[in-house]
Structures are given as structure tokens and as C-alpha cells.
Motif scaffolding. Structure first.
Motif, PDB file in Angstrom:
ATOM      1  N   LEU A   1       1.010  -1.292  -0.011  1.00  0.00           N
ATOM      2  CA  LEU A   1       0.108   0.019   0.026  1.00  0.00           C
ATOM      3  C   LEU A   1       0.878   1.344  -0.078  1.00  0.00           C
ATOM      4  CD1 LEU A   1      -3.023  -0.786   2.469  1.00  0.00           C
ATOM      5  CD2 LEU A   1      -3.181  -0.093  -0.007  1.00  0.00           C
TER       6      LEU A   1
ATOM      7  N   LEU B   1       0.206   4.344   2.655  1.00  0.00           N
ATOM      8  CA  LEU B   1      -1.081   4.214   3.320  1.00  0.00           C
ATOM      9  C   LEU B   1      -1.026   3.238   4.184  1.00  0.00           C
ATOM     10  CD1 LEU B   1      -3.786   4.680   0.579  1.00  0.00           C
ATOM     11  CD2 LEU B   1      -3.452   6.188   2.644  1.00  0.00           C
TER      12      LEU B   1
ATOM     13  N   LEU C   1      -4.714   2.426  -5.559  1.00  0.00           N
ATOM     14  CA  LEU C   1      -5.962   2.617  -5.070  1.00  0.00           C
ATOM     15  C   LEU C   1      -6.519   3.910  -5.618  1.00  0.00           C
ATOM     16  CD1 LEU C   1      -5.709   2.056  -1.131  1.00  0.00           C
ATOM     17  CD2 LEU C   1      -5.941   0.467  -2.993  1.00  0.00           C
TER      18      LEU C   1
ATOM     19  N   ASP D   1     -11.266   4.186  -2.688  1.00  0.00           N
ATOM     20  CA  ASP D   1     -10.920   3.230  -1.720  1.00  0.00           C
ATOM     21  C   ASP D   1      -9.779   3.819  -0.655  1.00  0.00           C
ATOM     22  OD1 ASP D   1     -12.242   1.174  -2.828  1.00  0.00           O
ATOM     23  OD2 ASP D   1     -10.639   0.718  -4.306  1.00  0.00           O
ATOM     24  N   VAL D   2      -9.080   4.963  -1.024  1.00  0.00           N
ATOM     25  CA  VAL D   2      -8.439   5.566  -0.196  1.00  0.00           C
ATOM     26  C   VAL D   2      -9.335   6.059   1.224  1.00  0.00           C
ATOM     27  CG1 VAL D   2      -6.703   7.533   0.513  1.00  0.00           C
ATOM     28  CG2 VAL D   2      -6.195   5.875  -1.806  1.00  0.00           C
TER      29      VAL D   2
END
Lengths: 122, 567
Positions: free
Chosen positions: A53, A56, B44, B48-49
Motif C-alpha cells: 500500500l 497508506l 488505489l 478506496d483511499v
């Protein structure tokens, strides 16, 4: 010699759901609401989506809770869906779940319930 | 068709995809060797974030929200309906509280992901690499550093303005001109507590003699300060400092360090390991602050103190709102963060995994601390000051309130005392650290002492403490004499209690004073003291001793009951 009595349950399925630490209670509440009779939680560390990710990753906890729930095959899909929704598993990084068929299971079944079931279908 | 299939077909749209179509096929290079698969980064969508970040923020926001809002609502309610005074500047206060919540949320998350990993790794590796003297020195420096990083310590600075220099010259001087040294004295006390706590872990010392020794020093210094009219006011400040230090940064970091050191020295951790360090971290700073006060008094005569009101230099850009708070946040968190990084990289030559996450955590610490400081001034201190300033109008004549006294004297005093007791009780019952301590207690005593019971005992103690503090201010009772008497009583009860219980009871005093309660109670006390013309410090000190007394006495009672039931 007295014979040992075991009540074996068939038509059972195991649902395993891996969620971030602290989320298990919500998932279990959803499963119980859909008719699941019990749950087991254990702790684990996960690996997977979080590493992919980038920045994130901070929003995903490495520590996980693994929820094991045994259900009857009739209710399995319903419980599965409820748990999936409660755990918000379609959001990236939230977790993973799967269901497997079990051959049999055994536990305490209240005798009056057992008697009622056997009276209906001998 | 099975019933289960029917129900799910009716409710959900299934899309079934074979996992075989998602997993990568093995790749081989020119020689036929297999190329190991490295998963690509996931891109993303913005949606979605947001879906990912919403639960992350919501959980952390709600944690702080639940701690702050009931208190604020209680204060506002009491002020509006019982004190019958409107909340002044409601929008500023509201925005201040929102800032406090966001600031605390960011700060706590920052401490968790940015500072805690250091504490664990250093506690783990340092003793293996260096001898005991180095380890203890490091423990001392970290103890000093975390004190500066404690959010509640900023409340001290805010308190300085409310002290009348003509009445309490040394108190005003210390708070306004020697703030840094004052915090250093507090930090020194916490540092020494870290050292003593680590030694205790290693050698398995009992807590009782440590309590007797530090208490003897603290009470002797209190008695010395009491005999000097100019220094009398320092007693409240010193004992309050003890309560301020043991907050959400110091306790976990000191614990991680101490437990790591104990584990590395080959001591298995008993269930009571980790208890006791909070006690020391709240007693030692008391001694240090009083010693510092005596030292200042002996080197600086009253005539040499700067004239009241003089130092207000032209407001430079760095003393204005966003900059001043940011600067003080960097001063607070910077040193300890730098020291931890230095220790790890240079002294231990270790690298932490995920340095990006650590950097994010430390950045959150800075931002959170800055926001918290802003909110502290405009929200917590503001509302607390209003409530404290208005409370005396219930029973006596106050210029700011036209219709004062609002109630007859006796009823007014009663209302204020009940208000104070309920505030203390309510703020404590919700404290999450107390729940954790309660679990430990239940395990240690095999269920004889219930978690709920501990929470109520401690909360009742804090309620009694705030009420006693208010009574002390109304009747201008001598704080020193009160504290000496109460702590002597606690020492006697300690003598008769079991070792585990002594640990729990003395620790319970420290865990109750979090970053929201401290500034609020401090502001109420100072404004209340200013309005009634007496010393406003000391409420927090009484908030510390009363839970010790209530917990020790319930512990003794349970001990007696268990003993009797076995006869």
C-alpha cells in the motif's frame, strides 16, 4: 461396561475471518446476529496487502485477530455475508476470510433440544 | 434447492471469480531459472483511499471524543444551569475542544507508531551491548525527555499567568521566568524514578522502603517550605507536578524500557512487574521541585526577583498563536525523538523496520502536540477558568458576576463542593488507563479485588480529592499540613498492606491524571483561587493522595475479609 456417548454434528462449516486487531468483536456480533452459536478468537500478525500500500500502510494494523466460527451448512452463506459486510472486507487492507466444509463436529448440545430434534425426525 | 442457497441468492449479488485467474504465473529467465515474484504496489482509487482512512481515523477520533466531550458537556451544563452563567465565547471554546480532540488523537497515534518502537528496541538491546551504568544513564535521560513530551506539562506554562506575583513572589517567578528549569526539575525526578524503577526490576526490590524514603524526603521538604511564608505557595506546585508527570507518554515508555532491561538481565517478568514505576515517577519530582525551589530561594533574594509585569517584551512573531505552539511542540517532542534516534543509530547501530512509518509517527507527534497546545489554551484552560472563576459567585460576592452571591452561603458552598466531587469522579471513571490497571489487579488478587471495585474506589478518591481541594481553597486551609497528615496516614496503611496492594494503590494515583483532566482541574483551581484570593495549586496533589487512601483502605478491608472467611 458403559458405552461412551458422543453426539456428532454433521453438515457443519468453518468460517475463518482475519481482521485487524480490535475488529473481531464487531464481526462476531454480526455472525451471532445471523445465528452463529459461538466464536474463537486468536491473535496473529499478518502480511500481504499492507506491504503493497505504500504510504497508506500506516492505516493498517500489522496485528490481527483471527475469528473462527463453526456454523451449520444452511446458515453458512448468510453468516459469511454478514461477517464480510461487518468487517468491511471489500475495503483494501481490512482483512480476509474463507469458509471450509467440515466432516463433523462435537460439543455440548442441551439435551432437551436434542430430544426435540429427534422426536421430529427419528 | 437448499434453504440456505435460496436465502443468499435472494439477498446478495455474488460474483464468483477463480483465484487461479488472479495469482501470477511463475516466470523464468533465459537460463530457465525461476524469477522470484515481487508483488507490485497497489494503486488505489481515491474512493478506496477514503474507505481505508475513514475507519482508521474514526476509531482514534472516537477514543479521544469519548474522553473529552462528557467532561466538557458536564462543565458547560453545570455552568449554564446550576451556576446560571452563560458560557462565554462558546464558539472559541467549542473550536478549542475540537482542536484538543484532534490534537490528542494525532499525538497518541504518533507516540504509538513513532516513539514506542524505540522504547522496546532500546530496552531490549541496550543492556546486551553496554554495562549497567550506561543503561541507567540512558534511562535517566529518557525519563527527562519524556517529561517534556508530556502534553499536560504545557498546562504549567499556561498556569503561570494566573498567579499573583505580589502574593506569591517565588511561585510567580518560577512559573513565569524559570519554566524551563522547573520542567527540568520535574524531568530530573522522572529520570531518577526511571533509574530506581529499573534497578527495582533487576534486583526485585520491594516498593515499600522506596515509598518510605521518598515520602520522608518529600514531607521533610514540605515541612521546611511551610515554615517560610514566601515559599509556602511552592508546596502546592511541587505536589501538583507529581500528578502532572505521569501521563500517556511517560508511563508506557518508562514501562517498555524498564521491562526490557529487567528481561535482558535475566529476570522473568512477574505479573506485578511494571507496577510501581508510576508511583516513583510521581513522588520523586515532588522532591526535586521543592529542592529546586529552596535552591532558587537561597540564591535569589526576593528583592532580586524581576518586578511583576516587567518582562512582557514586544511580541515577536514566534510568540503569536500558531508559531508559538508549534515551537513549543518542537521543544517538547524534538529532544526525546532526536535522542532516541541517535541512541539507536549511533550507539546501537540498529535500524528500525519501516523507517517511513516511524517518521510519520514522529511527525504526527509534533503536529498533534502543537494542536493540543492551541486547544489547551482556547478550550480546556478557557472553560476551566470560566467555571473556576464563577464558582465562588455561588456563595460570595464576585465583581464579575452581577447577581452574586447567587445562593445563600451554605447552599452555595455545598453546590460547589458537589460540583467538584462529581467532576473528579466522572473524569476518572472514564479513564482508559484505569481499566487496564483494574484488569491487572483482578489477575493479581485472583478475583478477590474486582476491576469495577478498583475503578469506583479510585474514582471516589479523585472525587474526594477535588472536593477537598475546593474546600481547602474556600477556607484557605494550609495545604502543607493537610498533605503531611494524609501522607503519614497513607504510610501507616502501606505498612499494614501486602506488597502487591501497595504497588496497585500507589500506582492508581498516577494513572488517573490524564492530559485532559490535568489542565481542566488546574485551570479551575487557579481561577477559583484567584477569585477567592487564595492559592489555587494543590487540587491535583489532593487528587493523588485520596485515591491512594481509598484504594489502600478497600484493599485492607478485602484482606481482612478474605482472612476471616478462611477461619
Amino acid at each position: 461396561m458403559t458405552k461412551q456417548r458422543i453426539t456428532a454434528l454433521t453438515d457443519v462449516a468453518l468460517i475463518t475471518c482475519v481482521v485487524q486487531k480490535g475488529m473481531a468483536d464487531e464481526v462476531i456480533r454480526a455472525a451471532t446476529g445471523a445465528g452463529a452459536q459461538g466464536a474463537t478468537v486468536f491473535y496473529a500478525r499478518g502480511h500481504g496487502m499492507r506491504e503493497r500500500l505504500g504510504a497508506l500502510a500506516v492505516a493498517v494494523d500489522v496485528e490481527k485477530e483471527v475469528v473462527n466460527i463453526v456454523v451449520s451448512s444452511d446458515q453458512a452463506d448468510r453468516v459469511f455475508e454478514r461477517m464480510c459486510a461487518a468487517g468491511d472486507l471489500s475495503t483494501p487492507g481490512m482483512g480476509f476470510m474463507y469458509m471450509t466444509r467440515l466432516d463433523k463436529a462435537a460439543t455440548y448440545v442441551p439435551p432437551e433440544i436434542l430430544a426435540a430434534v429427534e422426536k421430529k425426525e427419528p | 434447492m437448499r434453504y440456505g442457497d435460496f436465502v443468499s441468492k435472494a439477498a446478495v449479488n455474488y460474483r464468483v471469480v477463480s483465484y487461479n485467474r488472479l495469482t501470477p504465473k511463475p516466470l523464468t529467465d533465459a537460463t530457465g531459472a525461476e524469477i522470484p515474484y515481487t508483488p507490485p504496489q497497489v494503486r488505489l482509487r481515491a474512493r478506496d483511499v477514503i474507505r481505508l482512512l475513514t475507519p482508521y481515523t474514526r476509531v482514534r477520533f472516537m477514543d479521544q471524543f469519548r474522553a473529552v466531550i462528557p467532561l466538557a458537556a458536564y462543565l458547560a451544563f453545570f455552568q449554564a444551569f446550576i451556576f446560571q452563567q452563560p458560557v462565554r465565547e462558546p464558539w472559541t471554546v467549542g473550536a478549542g475542544f475540537a482542536t484538543v480532540i484532534v490534537g490528542l488523537m494525532m499525538f497518541m497515534e504518533g507516540v504509538k507508531v513513532g516513539l514506542m518502537p524505540f522504547g522496546e528496541v532500546i530496552g531490549d538491546r541496550l543492556p546486551a551491548r553496554f554495562g549497567l551504568p550506561v543503561v541507567l544513564t540512558v534511562a535517566f535521560i529518557i525519563g527527562v525527555g519524556v517529561t517534556f513530551a508530556e502534553p499536560a506539562i504545557g498546562a504549567l506554562r499556561a498556569a503561570g499567568g494566573a498567579v499573583d506575583p505580589a502574593r506569591a513572589p517565588y511561585l510567580a517567578y518560577l512559573l513565569n521566568h524559570r519554566t524551563f528549569e522547573l520542567a527540568l526539575a520535574v524531568g530530573g525526578g522522572v529520570g531518577m524514578a526511571c533509574v530506581a524503577g529499573s534497578l527495582r526490576f533487576i534486583y526485585g526490590w520491594s516498593l515499600k522502603p522506596l515509598i518510605y524514603l521518598s515520602l520522608a524526603a518529600a514531607l521533610w521538604l514540605t515541612w521546611k517550605l511551610m515554615s517560610d511564608a514566601l515559599l509556602n505557595d511552592l508546596i502546592g506546585l511541587a505536589w501538583d507536578c507529581g500528578a502532572i508527570t505521569t501521563g500517556p507518554v511517560t508511563v508506557p515508555l518508562a514501562l517498555a524500557l524498564g521491562i526490557g532491561i529487567a528481561a535482558a538481565s535475566g529476570k522473568s517478568d512477574s505479573p506485578s512487574a511494571g507496577l510501581g514505576i508510576v508511583t516513583l515517577a510521581s513522588l520523586f519530582p515532588v522532591v526535586c521541585v521543592m529542592a529546586f525551589g529552596l535552591w532558587v530561594a537561597s540564591t535569589t533574594p526576593v528583592s532580586a526577583l524581576p518586578a511583576p509585569g516587567a518582562p512582557a517584551a514586544a511580541a515577536a512573531w514566534f510568540t503569536r498563536t500558531p508559531f508559538a505552539e508549534l515551537l513549543s511542540a518542537i521543544q517538547a517532542v524534538g529532544p526525546v525523538a532526536l535522542f532516541l534516534v541517535f541512541l539507536l543509530r549511533v550507539a546501537l547501530r540498529e535500524r528500525l523496520k519501516e523507517s517511513g512509518v516511524i517518521a510519520y509517527g514522529i511527525a504526527l507527534c509534533f503536529a498533534g502536540m502543537a494542536l493540543f497546545n492551541v486547544g489547551l489554551a482556547y478550550g480546556l484552560a478557557n472553560l476551566g477558568g470560566q467555571a473556576g472563576g464563577m464558582a465562588p459567585a455561588m456563595f460570595t460576592r464576585v465583581d464579575a458576576v452581577a447577581e452574586s452571591p447567587v445562593y445563600p452561603w451554605l447552599l452555595g458552598v455545598g453546590i460547589v463542593v458537589v460540583f467538584a466531587a462529581a467532576l473528579g469522579f466522572g473524569a476518572t471513571v472514564a479513564e482508559p488507563a484505569l481499566g487496564a490497571l483494574g484488569m491487572t489487579v483482578e489477575n493479581l488478587t485472583n478475583g478477590a479485588y474486582r476491576k469495577k471495585f478498583l475503578i469506583y474506589a479510585v474514582a471516589a478518591g479523585v472525587g474526594l480529592g477535588v472536593a477537598a481541594g475546593v474546600v481547602k481553597i474556600i477556607f484557605a486551609l494550609p495545604l502543607g499540613a493537610l498533605l503531611v497528615a494524609l501522607y503519614l496516614l497513607a504510610a501507616v496503611m502501606t505498612f499494614f498492606s501486602t506488597e502487591e496492594f501497595v504497588n496497585i494503590a500507589w500506582d492508581s494515583a498516577g494513572v488517573t491524571t490524564g492530559p485532559v483532566t490535568v489542565p481542566l482541574v488546574l485551570a479551575i483551581g487557579l481561577a477559583f483561587g484567584a477569585a477567592t484570593g487564595s492559592d489555587g495549586f494543590g487540587i491535583l496533589a489532593l487528587c493523588s493522595i485520596f485515591p491512594i487512601l481509598t484504594t489502600l483502605s478497600t484493599g485492607l478491608w478485602i484482606q481482612w475479609k478474605v482472612k476471616n472467611s478462611h477461619l
